[in-house]
Design a protein around this motif. Structure first.
Motif, short mmCIF file in Angstrom:
data_model
loop_
_atom_site.label_atom_id
_atom_site.label_comp_id
_atom_site.label_asym_id
_atom_site.label_seq_id
_atom_site.Cartn_x
_atom_site.Cartn_y
_atom_site.Cartn_z
N LEU A 106 5.49 -4.80 11.09
CA LEU A 106 5.12 -5.32 12.02
C LEU A 106 4.06 -6.26 12.19
O LEU A 106 3.94 -7.22 12.93
CB LEU A 106 5.00 -4.32 13.49
N TYR A 107 2.99 -5.93 11.50
CA TYR A 107 1.83 -6.70 11.28
C TYR A 107 1.91 -8.19 10.56
O TYR A 107 1.63 -9.14 11.00
CB TYR A 107 0.63 -6.13 10.59
N GLN A 108 2.96 -7.82 9.71
CA GLN A 108 3.35 -9.14 8.98
C GLN A 108 4.24 -10.06 9.89
O GLN A 108 3.98 -11.27 9.75
CB GLN A 108 4.22 -8.75 7.71
N GLU A 109 5.13 -9.41 10.54
CA GLU A 109 5.68 -10.27 11.68
C GLU A 109 4.92 -10.83 12.49
O GLU A 109 4.96 -12.09 12.98
CB GLU A 109 7.08 -9.38 12.15
N PHE B 296 -5.66 -4.14 7.55
CA PHE B 296 -4.29 -4.58 7.65
C PHE B 296 -3.93 -5.85 7.12
O PHE B 296 -2.59 -6.28 6.61
CB PHE B 296 -3.79 -4.84 9.25
N LYS B 297 -4.74 -6.75 6.92
CA LYS B 297 -4.62 -7.89 6.23
C LYS B 297 -4.59 -7.69 4.63
O LYS B 297 -3.72 -8.49 4.08
CB LYS B 297 -6.02 -9.00 6.24
N GLN B 298 -5.32 -6.84 4.30
CA GLN B 298 -5.04 -6.44 2.61
C GLN B 298 -3.76 -5.67 2.53
O GLN B 298 -2.99 -6.10 1.59
CB GLN B 298 -6.09 -5.51 2.10
N LEU B 299 -3.11 -4.99 3.32
CA LEU B 299 -1.69 -4.26 3.19
C LEU B 299 -0.68 -5.37 3.42
O LEU B 299 0.44 -5.10 2.66
CB LEU B 299 -1.66 -2.95 4.31
N ALA B 300 -0.94 -6.22 4.18
CA ALA B 300 0.24 -7.27 4.80
C ALA B 300 0.60 -7.97 3.50
O ALA B 300 1.56 -8.31 3.24
CB ALA B 300 -0.07 -7.91 5.82
N GLN B 301 -0.48 -8.26 2.40
CA GLN B 301 -0.47 -9.12 1.27
C GLN B 301 -0.05 -8.19 0.22
O GLN B 301 0.36 -8.78 -0.93
CB GLN B 301 -1.82 -9.76 0.96
N ALA B 302 0.00 -6.88 0.36
CA ALA B 302 0.24 -6.19 -1.00
C ALA B 302 1.70 -6.21 -1.30
O ALA B 302 1.99 -5.68 -2.48
CB ALA B 302 -0.20 -4.61 -0.64
#
Length: 606
Positions: free
Chosen positions: A322-325, A342-348
């Motif tokens: 959801l954060y990516q969206e 969350f920024k780190q996780l979204a790019q992983a």
């Protein structure tokens, strides 16, 4: 009790009201759980059920009170509390806007459970016909103290079929000034004839935000300290039940000495810390299987449940997705992580990879339900998650030939073999070694299912095609009234023979047949048949592959083939002469068709 610092000239006076007498006559501190102390006493205090509360209040204000209500929903969502508040509101002479005053004698008596005209019954322990008949007889008398006589029947789905029939007449023609409120967590088990005579209210699961707000209010009133992240952990662990949330909060307060801390909430609920989840996710997204397995072992060593670990991980990946969206879709504070996390996780990992991860987790979670060795499934799951590749990395992964990759491939094959063995034999022990992924392989021992042929033959002796057709027509309804866990076992089966006293059910899957044979499935099927068909029938299980042979052996043992055999020494008829119909064979074929149906019988000449 808090510690008392003794100093010269100081003393503390403790009120005797805080103590009660114990069995030996000495004093004992009286304590009530939080969910009892803070049980709602007004409609406005019921958490997360605004639509239901507004409907009930308007019905009281407009004098549109029905004679029977059904409150259905998950545990701890306010069904019984709303029923007691409703009983107070309809009998209170000083109510305002549909709310009870909670100050008059009637309200106080109902709150304390001392008003004779408000009767609360537990259907789990009073589920017989006699108890319901007693209610029906007493309901005829007018209330003695209140305006309405209110019967609150909790867990009403536990009533027997006879008890429901006894209650049905009263609901159909209710006495004046009598209200029935039925509460249940399983409305699908209540007969439709009952549901059609009541107003149904479906209580929904309470959101985590509503539960956190309620816990804040209670802790502020109790003057206890708390960390807001800990409250979110408790709310997520409660799974939509306010009572469960307050019970967990009570445990955390006891564990942490009246200070709700995040680490204590994680320990009490068995949840996985967000930092460990973050590490695990980044490791599987980076295809670092060795580190991911080590992190998973660390999580399990802390006493975390395997199923709970998967549920937390699915929720975690969902938040990343959801954060990516759109970052606005996520309440970052509620997750226990920061915006930078969350920024780190979204790019992983890509969106496609996250979808594949969730599919893999759902598949493993479904398979783990029937195993006693969840750790093997979790290790296989971890390696499978590490194997998920982004489109841009697939070529590089295909070309990798390092010794580490080869070793991991060997370990994967070993674990997959063990997983296949566990599927064939869920109860076979697996010895866990000190190494993370190396296990001692054991040869699967085949378990044979004993088939009670005598019991099956008793059914076949009285079986008819019409009984089988009638049962097949009702089979869908029978499955729908069964317990979900049992329904999942018997979905891939079907009845193959039926009589007025018994049923034979054939299973296509041998694994499900074993679980059905050694469990309580037969009893559950018998109860479902009785509920739908109205008669008792004994249930027997057979493998689908063996059913033709069982049917053939039955006819042979009952002598049907011998009756049609030719007598010894009888000369053969000339080949040119047409064969006359044998009355004995005709009788055998008619009997077989009666038992199993025309489509299931094929007549062949010797």
């Amino acid at each position: 009790m808090r510690e008392i610092n003794r100093k010269a000239g100081e003393y503390i006076v403790i009120s005797p009201a805080l103590f009660t007498k114990n069995d030996s006559g000495g004093p004992k501190v009286s304590y009530q759980a939080l969910y009892r102390v803070w049980r709602p006493q007004r409609f406005d205090e019921v958490v997360g059920q605004q639509v239901i509360v507004k409907t009930l209040k308007n019905a009281i204000v407009n004098q549109q009170i029905s004679h029977a209500y059904l409150f259905a929903g998950p545990r701890g969502t306010g069904k019984t509390s709303a029923a007691k508040i409703f009983a107070k509101a309809v009998n209170c002479h000083h109510r305002e806007d549909g709310e009870p005053c909670n100050k008059c004698e009637t309200c106080k008596a109902i709150t304390n459970g001392q008003l004779n005209d408000v009767i609360e019954i537990d259907a789990a322990s009073n589920n017989g016909v006699e108890e319901i008949r007693d209610i029906r007889d007493k309901a005829k008398y007018a209330p003695t103290q209140a305006d309405y006589k209110v019967y609150i029947i909790d867990e009403v789905h536990m009533l027997s079929t006879g008890a429901f029939n006894a209650l049905l007449k009263t609901l159909e023609e209710p006495p004046a000034n009598v209200i029935f409120i039925l509460a249940t967590t399983e409305p699908h088990k209540i007969p439709l004839t009952i549901i059609s005579r009541v107003q149904r209210f479906d209580f929904r699961r309470i959101t985590a935000q509503d539960m956190v707000d309620r816990m804040k209010y209670i802790l502020d009133a109790e003057k206890d300290q708390y960390e807001e992240k800990a409250l979110w952990v408790i709310a997520n662990a409660a799974e939509g039940g306010m009572r469960d949330a307050l019970s967990i909060l009570d445990q955390v307060l006891s564990f942490s000495s009246d200070h709700v801390k995040l680490e204590d909430a994680l320990l009490v609920t068995g949840s996985v810390t967000k930092q460990l989840q973050k590490s695990y996710f980044l490791q599987v997204a980076g295809h670092d299987a060795a580190s991911a397995l080590h992190t998973m072992d660390q999580i399990l060593d802390e006493g975390k449940d395997g199923q709970r670990f998967i549920e937390d991980l699915i929720s975690f990946i969902r938040d990343v997705l959801l954060y990516q969206e759109s970052p606005k879709l996520i309440n970052v504070l509620a997750t226990g992580l920061s915006e930078d996390d969350f920024k780190q996780l979204a790019q992983a990992a890509s969106t496609k990879t996250l979808y594949q991860m969730i599919d893999t987790l759902n598949e493993i979670q479904d398979e783990m339900r029937f195993t006693t060795h969840p750790d093997v499934y979790l290790e296989v799951m971890t390696i499978r998650l590490c194997q998920i590749q982004d489109a841009g990395n697939e070529a590089a992964a295909d070309g990798a030939t390092s010794a580490e990759v080869k070793q991991l491939q060997t370990e994967i094959q070993s674990l997959q073999k063990q997983l296949a063995d566990l599927k064939n034999q869920a109860s076979q022990p697996v010895q866990k070694t000190k190494a993370t992924v190396k296990r001692t392989a054991t040869a699967p021992a085949h378990q044979h299912v004993r088939i009670n042929l005598e019991k099956i033959y008793q059914v076949l002796d009285n079986a008819t095609k019409q009984d089988l057709v009638n049962l097949k027509n009702m089979w869908t309804d029978i499955l729908n009234v069964m317990d979900p866990a049992h329904k999942s076992l018997i979905t891939l089966s079907s009845p193959v023979a039926a009589s007025p006293e018994g049923v034979v059910v054939a299973f296509d899957n041998n694994f499900l047949l074993k679980r059905a044979t050694f469990g309580s499935l037969a009893e559950n099927v018998q109860q479902a048949i009785q509920q739908v068909a109205g008669d008792e029938r004994k249930v027997s299980f057979v493998p689908t592959a063996k059913w033709p042979q069982i049917r053939h052996d039955f006819l042979a043992k009952r002598g049907y083939y011998q009756k049609g055999a030719k007598k010894a020494g009888q000369a053969k008829a000339p080949e040119a002469a047409p064969k006359a119909a044998d009355p004995e064979k005709t009788k055998i074929s008619q009997t077989a068709k009666k038992l199993f149906g025309t489509s299931q019988v094929e007549i062949k000449d010797d």
